[in-house]
Write a protein that holds these residues in place. Sequence first.
Motif, PDB file in Angstrom:
ATOM      1  N   VAL A 114       0.992  -1.211  -0.037  1.00  0.00           N
ATOM      2  CA  VAL A 114      -0.028   0.051  -0.141  1.00  0.00           C
ATOM      3  C   VAL A 114       0.937   1.246   0.080  1.00  0.00           C
ATOM      4  O   VAL A 114       1.667   1.291   0.947  1.00  0.00           O
ATOM      5  CB  VAL A 114      -0.837   0.223   1.385  1.00  0.00           C
ATOM      6  N   LEU A 115       0.442   2.402  -0.944  1.00  0.00           N
ATOM      7  CA  LEU A 115       1.197   3.406  -0.868  1.00  0.00           C
ATOM      8  C   LEU A 115       0.055   4.494  -0.358  1.00  0.00           C
ATOM      9  O   LEU A 115      -0.889   4.558  -0.805  1.00  0.00           O
ATOM     10  CB  LEU A 115       1.704   3.580  -2.284  1.00  0.00           C
ATOM     11  N   PHE A 116       0.626   5.287   0.820  1.00  0.00           N
ATOM     12  CA  PHE A 116      -0.252   5.883   1.781  1.00  0.00           C
ATOM     13  C   PHE A 116       0.372   7.333   1.413  1.00  0.00           C
ATOM     14  O   PHE A 116       0.355   8.267   0.860  1.00  0.00           O
ATOM     15  CB  PHE A 116      -0.603   5.447   2.972  1.00  0.00           C
ATOM     16  N   SER A 117       1.048   7.699   2.572  1.00  0.00           N
ATOM     17  CA  SER A 117       1.525   9.021   2.896  1.00  0.00           C
ATOM     18  C   SER A 117       2.924   9.170   2.053  1.00  0.00           C
ATOM     19  O   SER A 117       3.391  10.100   1.651  1.00  0.00           O
ATOM     20  CB  SER A 117       2.085   9.127   4.525  1.00  0.00           C
ATOM     21  N   GLY A 118       3.623   8.114   1.708  1.00  0.00           N
ATOM     22  CA  GLY A 118       4.961   8.143   1.092  1.00  0.00           C
ATOM     23  C   GLY A 118       6.313   7.874   1.768  1.00  0.00           C
ATOM     24  O   GLY A 118       7.247   7.938   1.573  1.00  0.00           O
ATOM     25  N   ARG A 119       6.103   8.055   3.296  1.00  0.00           N
ATOM     26  CA  ARG A 119       7.131   7.861   4.369  1.00  0.00           C
ATOM     27  C   ARG A 119       7.980   6.534   4.107  1.00  0.00           C
ATOM     28  O   ARG A 119       9.118   6.661   4.285  1.00  0.00           O
ATOM     29  CB  ARG A 119       6.665   8.298   5.721  1.00  0.00           C
ATOM     30  N   SER A 120       7.148   5.502   4.015  1.00  0.00           N
ATOM     31  CA  SER A 120       7.909   4.095   3.915  1.00  0.00           C
ATOM     32  C   SER A 120       8.960   4.184   2.675  1.00  0.00           C
ATOM     33  O   SER A 120       9.928   3.600   2.590  1.00  0.00           O
ATOM     34  CB  SER A 120       7.066   3.000   3.821  1.00  0.00           C
ATOM     35  N   ILE A 121       8.279   4.760   1.608  1.00  0.00           N
ATOM     36  CA  ILE A 121       9.366   4.704   0.283  1.00  0.00           C
ATOM     37  C   ILE A 121      10.229   5.722   0.478  1.00  0.00           C
ATOM     38  O   ILE A 121      11.555   5.559   0.089  1.00  0.00           O
ATOM     39  CB  ILE A 121       8.185   5.017  -0.925  1.00  0.00           C
ATOM     40  N   HIS A 147      -3.609  10.363  -0.488  1.00  0.00           N
ATOM     41  CA  HIS A 147      -3.200  11.022   0.917  1.00  0.00           C
ATOM     42  C   HIS A 147      -1.690  11.166   0.885  1.00  0.00           C
ATOM     43  O   HIS A 147      -1.187  10.967   2.130  1.00  0.00           O
ATOM     44  CB  HIS A 147      -3.836  10.263   1.992  1.00  0.00           C
ATOM     45  N   ARG A 148      -1.028  11.637  -0.133  1.00  0.00           N
ATOM     46  CA  ARG A 148       0.410  11.528   0.010  1.00  0.00           C
ATOM     47  C   ARG A 148       0.776  12.877   0.930  1.00  0.00           C
ATOM     48  O   ARG A 148       0.280  13.699   0.937  1.00  0.00           O
ATOM     49  CB  ARG A 148       1.092  11.661  -1.553  1.00  0.00           C
ATOM     50  N   GLU A 149       2.130  12.710   1.724  1.00  0.00           N
ATOM     51  CA  GLU A 149       2.533  13.717   2.512  1.00  0.00           C
ATOM     52  C   GLU A 149       3.799  13.959   1.900  1.00  0.00           C
ATOM     53  O   GLU A 149       4.266  15.132   2.222  1.00  0.00           O
ATOM     54  CB  GLU A 149       2.575  13.375   3.857  1.00  0.00           C
ATOM     55  N   LEU A 150       4.325  13.247   0.981  1.00  0.00           N
ATOM     56  CA  LEU A 150       5.575  13.533   0.262  1.00  0.00           C
ATOM     57  C   LEU A 150       5.338  13.470  -1.255  1.00  0.00           C
ATOM     58  O   LEU A 150       4.468  12.832  -1.645  1.00  0.00           O
ATOM     59  CB  LEU A 150       6.605  12.508   0.551  1.00  0.00           C
ATOM     60  N   PRO A 151       6.147  14.011  -2.161  1.00  0.00           N
ATOM     61  CA  PRO A 151       6.016  14.080  -3.587  1.00  0.00           C
ATOM     62  C   PRO A 151       6.627  12.683  -4.094  1.00  0.00           C
ATOM     63  O   PRO A 151       7.622  12.546  -4.790  1.00  0.00           O
ATOM     64  CB  PRO A 151       6.837  15.206  -4.042  1.00  0.00           C
ATOM     65  N   GLY A 192      -6.099  -0.528  16.300  1.00  0.00           N
ATOM     66  CA  GLY A 192      -4.873  -0.048  16.288  1.00  0.00           C
ATOM     67  C   GLY A 192      -4.590   1.027  15.426  1.00  0.00           C
ATOM     68  O   GLY A 192      -5.271   1.264  14.385  1.00  0.00           O
ATOM     69  N   ALA A 193      -3.393   1.525  15.238  1.00  0.00           N
ATOM     70  CA  ALA A 193      -3.190   2.623  14.415  1.00  0.00           C
ATOM     71  C   ALA A 193      -2.590   2.344  12.946  1.00  0.00           C
ATOM     72  O   ALA A 193      -2.088   1.136  12.946  1.00  0.00           O
ATOM     73  CB  ALA A 193      -1.875   3.642  14.998  1.00  0.00           C
ATOM     74  N   GLU A 194      -3.110   2.799  12.109  1.00  0.00           N
ATOM     75  CA  GLU A 194      -2.595   2.330  10.707  1.00  0.00           C
ATOM     76  C   GLU A 194      -0.997   2.869  10.409  1.00  0.00           C
ATOM     77  O   GLU A 194      -0.566   3.965  10.743  1.00  0.00           O
ATOM     78  CB  GLU A 194      -3.465   3.335   9.502  1.00  0.00           C
ATOM     79  N   ALA A 195      -0.297   1.939   9.901  1.00  0.00           N
ATOM     80  CA  ALA A 195       1.308   2.162   9.657  1.00  0.00           C
ATOM     81  C   ALA A 195       1.070   2.862   8.396  1.00  0.00           C
ATOM     82  O   ALA A 195       0.646   2.565   7.388  1.00  0.00           O
ATOM     83  CB  ALA A 195       1.953   0.682   9.403  1.00  0.00           C
ATOM     84  N   ASP A 196       1.816   4.323   8.446  1.00  0.00           N
ATOM     85  CA  ASP A 196       2.157   4.759   7.150  1.00  0.00           C
ATOM     86  C   ASP A 196       3.063   3.929   6.298  1.00  0.00           C
ATOM     87  O   ASP A 196       3.893   3.359   6.473  1.00  0.00           O
ATOM     88  CB  ASP A 196       3.019   6.001   7.584  1.00  0.00           C
TER      89      ASP A 196
END
Length: 197
Positions: A114-121, A147-151, A192-196
């Motif tokens: 899953v690609l969400f915020s982009g922080r794992s990538i 819901h990306r937080e990074l480009p 629980g909380a979703e993992a970014d």
Amino acid sequence: MSTRAESGPPASERIVLHDADITRALTRIAHEILESNRGPDGLVLLGIPTRGVPLAQRLAALLERFAGVPVATGALDVTMYRDDLAQHPTRAPHPTDIPSSGIDGRVVVLVDDVLFSGRSIRAALDALQDIGRPAAVRLAILVDRGHRELPIRPDFVGKNLPSARSERVNVRLTEVDGVDAVSIQAPDAREGAEADA
């Protein structure tokens, strides 16, 4: 992510991809990777644990079936490169497994569920810098939920899945969970909380 492989998803969870849908998505991604790379030469697939690793292995098997040659596969742990370790200090690292051929001068395809915020990538790109210097880095994602937080933008996407930020996207794979499915879970049923990602 919760698994519930044997009892099935709760009523508040809606299945959006079944096993056949996941297989079709990965087949399409494999063809797109071969077309983009003009064949399998120089490819290395690195899965991001946990579910990115079996996805990378499945893609490698498809690439070998379509191109007739094996494609190097491995795992890239990003735990210690994440920017949220202070909030989640108990994360357990996964083993990094880089193919013996290395990544220098190769086309590395990062694979995740899953690609969400982009922080794992972003963390994965930092981890790659410590390992070698690839000729190019591409990104293959089973589900892009926005819901990306990074480009950061994926090169290969199995399914674009618009969802509310408060919802949880659950990816279940046979290798980890005993079943293949992607579902959206309502916020009142989350555990629980979703993992970014």
